[in-house]
Design a protein around this motif. Structure first.
Motif, PDB file in Angstrom:
ATOM      1  N   GLU A 253      -1.884 -20.190 -17.555  1.00 23.74           N
ATOM      2  CA  GLU A 253      -2.318 -21.568 -17.747  1.00 23.74           C
ATOM      3  C   GLU A 253      -2.263 -22.296 -16.411  1.00 23.74           C
ATOM      4  OE1 GLU A 253      -0.956 -25.448 -20.333  1.00 23.74           O
ATOM      5  OE2 GLU A 253      -0.543 -23.462 -21.098  1.00 23.74           O
ATOM      6  N   THR A 254      -3.322 -23.046 -16.109  1.00 21.79           N
ATOM      7  CA  THR A 254      -3.373 -23.806 -14.862  1.00 21.79           C
ATOM      8  C   THR A 254      -4.259 -25.035 -15.035  1.00 21.79           C
ATOM      9  OG1 THR A 254      -3.808 -23.685 -12.487  1.00 21.79           O
ATOM     10  CG2 THR A 254      -5.326 -22.512 -13.927  1.00 21.79           C
ATOM     11  N   GLN A 255      -4.145 -25.962 -14.080  1.00 24.02           N
ATOM     12  CA  GLN A 255      -5.003 -27.144 -14.079  1.00 24.02           C
ATOM     13  C   GLN A 255      -5.964 -27.125 -12.898  1.00 24.02           C
ATOM     14  OE1 GLN A 255      -2.206 -30.373 -14.220  1.00 24.02           O
ATOM     15  NE2 GLN A 255      -1.887 -30.126 -16.406  1.00 24.02           N
TER      16      GLN A 255
ATOM     17  N   HIS B  98      -4.688 -37.237 -19.074  1.00 26.17           N
ATOM     18  CA  HIS B  98      -4.415 -35.802 -19.034  1.00 26.17           C
ATOM     19  C   HIS B  98      -5.483 -35.077 -18.218  1.00 26.17           C
ATOM     20  CE1 HIS B  98      -1.426 -36.422 -22.128  1.00 26.17           C
ATOM     21  NE2 HIS B  98      -2.327 -37.068 -22.840  1.00 26.17           N
ATOM     22  N   PRO B  99      -5.085 -34.250 -17.252  1.00 23.92           N
ATOM     23  CA  PRO B  99      -6.075 -33.478 -16.490  1.00 23.92           C
ATOM     24  C   PRO B  99      -6.607 -32.301 -17.309  1.00 23.92           C
ATOM     25  CG  PRO B  99      -3.862 -32.972 -15.744  1.00 23.92           C
ATOM     26  CD  PRO B  99      -3.733 -34.067 -16.753  1.00 23.92           C
ATOM     27  N   THR B 100      -7.735 -31.743 -16.875  1.00 26.15           N
ATOM     28  CA  THR B 100      -8.311 -30.579 -17.536  1.00 26.15           C
ATOM     29  C   THR B 100      -7.381 -29.380 -17.343  1.00 26.15           C
ATOM     30  OG1 THR B 100     -10.529 -31.398 -17.131  1.00 26.15           O
ATOM     31  CG2 THR B 100     -10.319 -29.054 -17.627  1.00 26.15           C
ATOM     32  N   THR B 101      -7.165 -28.646 -18.428  1.00 25.03           N
ATOM     33  CA  THR B 101      -6.267 -27.490 -18.393  1.00 25.03           C
ATOM     34  C   THR B 101      -7.037 -26.250 -18.818  1.00 25.03           C
ATOM     35  OG1 THR B 101      -4.425 -28.925 -18.974  1.00 25.03           O
ATOM     36  CG2 THR B 101      -4.088 -26.572 -19.255  1.00 25.03           C
TER      37      THR B 101
ATOM     38  N   THR C 220     -10.567 -24.131 -22.513  1.00 26.66           N
ATOM     39  CA  THR C 220     -10.639 -25.220 -21.553  1.00 26.66           C
ATOM     40  C   THR C 220     -10.378 -26.504 -22.315  1.00 26.66           C
ATOM     41  OG1 THR C 220     -12.289 -24.036 -20.273  1.00 26.66           O
ATOM     42  CG2 THR C 220     -12.092 -26.391 -19.868  1.00 26.66           C
TER      43      THR C 220
ATOM     44  N   GLY D 151     -10.210 -32.770 -19.832  1.00 28.48           N
ATOM     45  CA  GLY D 151      -9.346 -33.828 -19.341  1.00 28.48           C
ATOM     46  C   GLY D 151      -9.866 -35.213 -19.693  1.00 28.48           C
TER      47      GLY D 151
END
Length: 94
Positions: free
Chosen positions: A35-37, A72-75, A65, A68
Protein backbone atom coordinates in the motif's frame (compact mmCIF):
# COMPACT_ATOMS: atom_id res chain seq x y z
CA UNK A 1 -32.26 -20.38 -33.19
CA UNK A 2 -29.44 -22.39 -34.67
CA UNK A 3 -26.57 -23.00 -32.24
CA UNK A 4 -28.42 -21.75 -29.16
CA UNK A 5 -28.19 -25.10 -27.39
CA UNK A 6 -24.45 -25.26 -28.07
CA UNK A 7 -23.86 -21.72 -26.77
CA UNK A 8 -25.93 -22.44 -23.68
CA UNK A 9 -23.96 -25.63 -22.99
CA UNK A 10 -20.62 -23.83 -23.52
CA UNK A 11 -21.59 -21.08 -21.06
CA UNK A 12 -22.69 -23.65 -18.49
CA UNK A 13 -19.41 -25.58 -18.88
CA UNK A 14 -17.43 -22.35 -18.51
CA UNK A 15 -19.30 -21.50 -15.28
CA UNK A 16 -18.61 -24.97 -13.91
CA UNK A 17 -14.89 -24.75 -14.78
CA UNK A 18 -14.65 -21.34 -13.12
CA UNK A 19 -16.46 -22.56 -10.00
CA UNK A 20 -14.23 -25.65 -9.73
CA UNK A 21 -11.08 -23.60 -10.25
CA UNK A 22 -11.86 -21.17 -7.45
CA UNK A 23 -13.72 -23.49 -5.07
CA UNK A 24 -10.74 -23.59 -2.71
CA UNK A 25 -10.82 -19.79 -2.44
CA UNK A 26 -14.57 -19.50 -1.92
CA UNK A 27 -14.12 -18.92 1.78
CA UNK A 28 -10.82 -17.09 1.35
CA UNK A 29 -10.09 -13.45 1.96
CA UNK A 30 -8.11 -10.60 0.43
CA UNK A 31 -4.96 -9.69 2.33
CA UNK A 32 -3.08 -6.48 1.67
CA UNK A 33 0.41 -7.03 0.30
CA UNK A 34 1.44 -3.48 -0.55
CA UNK A 35 0.00 0.00 0.00
CA UNK A 36 1.30 3.45 -0.93
CA UNK A 37 0.17 6.99 -1.71
CA UNK A 38 2.92 7.67 -4.25
CA UNK A 39 1.92 6.84 -7.84
CA UNK A 40 5.49 6.48 -9.14
CA UNK A 41 6.37 4.13 -6.29
CA UNK A 42 3.20 2.13 -7.09
CA UNK A 43 4.15 1.78 -10.77
CA UNK A 44 7.72 0.76 -9.89
CA UNK A 45 6.45 -1.88 -7.45
CA UNK A 46 4.09 -3.37 -10.04
CA UNK A 47 6.85 -3.45 -12.69
CA UNK A 48 9.23 -5.17 -10.24
CA UNK A 49 6.54 -7.68 -9.23
CA UNK A 50 5.86 -8.59 -12.85
CA UNK A 51 9.57 -8.87 -13.66
CA UNK A 52 10.21 -11.14 -10.67
CA UNK A 53 7.04 -13.16 -11.37
CA UNK A 54 6.44 -13.41 -7.63
CA UNK A 55 2.84 -14.54 -8.11
CA UNK A 56 2.14 -17.27 -10.62
CA UNK A 57 -1.49 -16.25 -11.15
CA UNK A 58 -2.31 -12.59 -11.62
CA UNK A 59 -6.01 -13.42 -11.40
CA UNK A 60 -5.54 -13.83 -7.64
CA UNK A 61 -4.23 -10.26 -7.32
CA UNK A 62 -6.42 -7.21 -6.84
CA UNK A 63 -5.26 -3.64 -7.39
CA UNK A 64 -7.36 -0.97 -5.69
CA UNK A 65 -7.17 2.79 -6.15
CA UNK A 66 -8.90 4.77 -3.47
CA UNK A 67 -9.62 8.19 -4.96
CA UNK A 68 -8.34 11.12 -3.01
CA UNK A 69 -10.31 14.11 -1.81
CA UNK A 70 -9.29 17.34 -0.14
CA UNK A 71 -8.53 15.71 3.20
CA UNK A 72 -7.45 12.19 2.13
CA UNK A 73 -4.78 11.59 -0.55
CA UNK A 74 -5.16 8.94 -3.25
CA UNK A 75 -4.08 5.52 -2.00
CA UNK A 76 -2.97 2.53 -4.08
CA UNK A 77 -3.30 -0.96 -2.62
CA UNK A 78 -2.37 -4.43 -3.87
CA UNK A 79 -4.11 -7.43 -2.29
CA UNK A 80 -3.78 -11.16 -2.81
CA UNK A 81 -6.55 -13.76 -2.51
CA UNK A 82 -5.68 -16.19 0.26
CA UNK A 83 -7.53 -19.44 0.86
CA UNK A 84 -9.07 -20.08 4.26
CA UNK A 85 -6.55 -22.90 4.84
CA UNK A 86 -3.42 -20.79 4.64
CA UNK A 87 -2.70 -18.67 7.69
CA UNK A 88 -0.41 -16.03 6.18
CA UNK A 89 -0.41 -14.28 2.82
CA UNK A 90 2.58 -15.04 0.61
CA UNK A 91 5.28 -12.37 0.85
CA UNK A 92 5.95 -10.27 -2.22
CA UNK A 93 9.37 -9.16 -1.02
CA UNK A 94 8.81 -5.47 -0.46
Amino acid sequence: MPGQRKRKRQKQEARQRHAAEYAEYAKGSWQVVYETQDYDEWQAYLRRLRAERTYDEESKLRADTFCGRLVHPTTYRLSVLVSADSAVAPSAGE
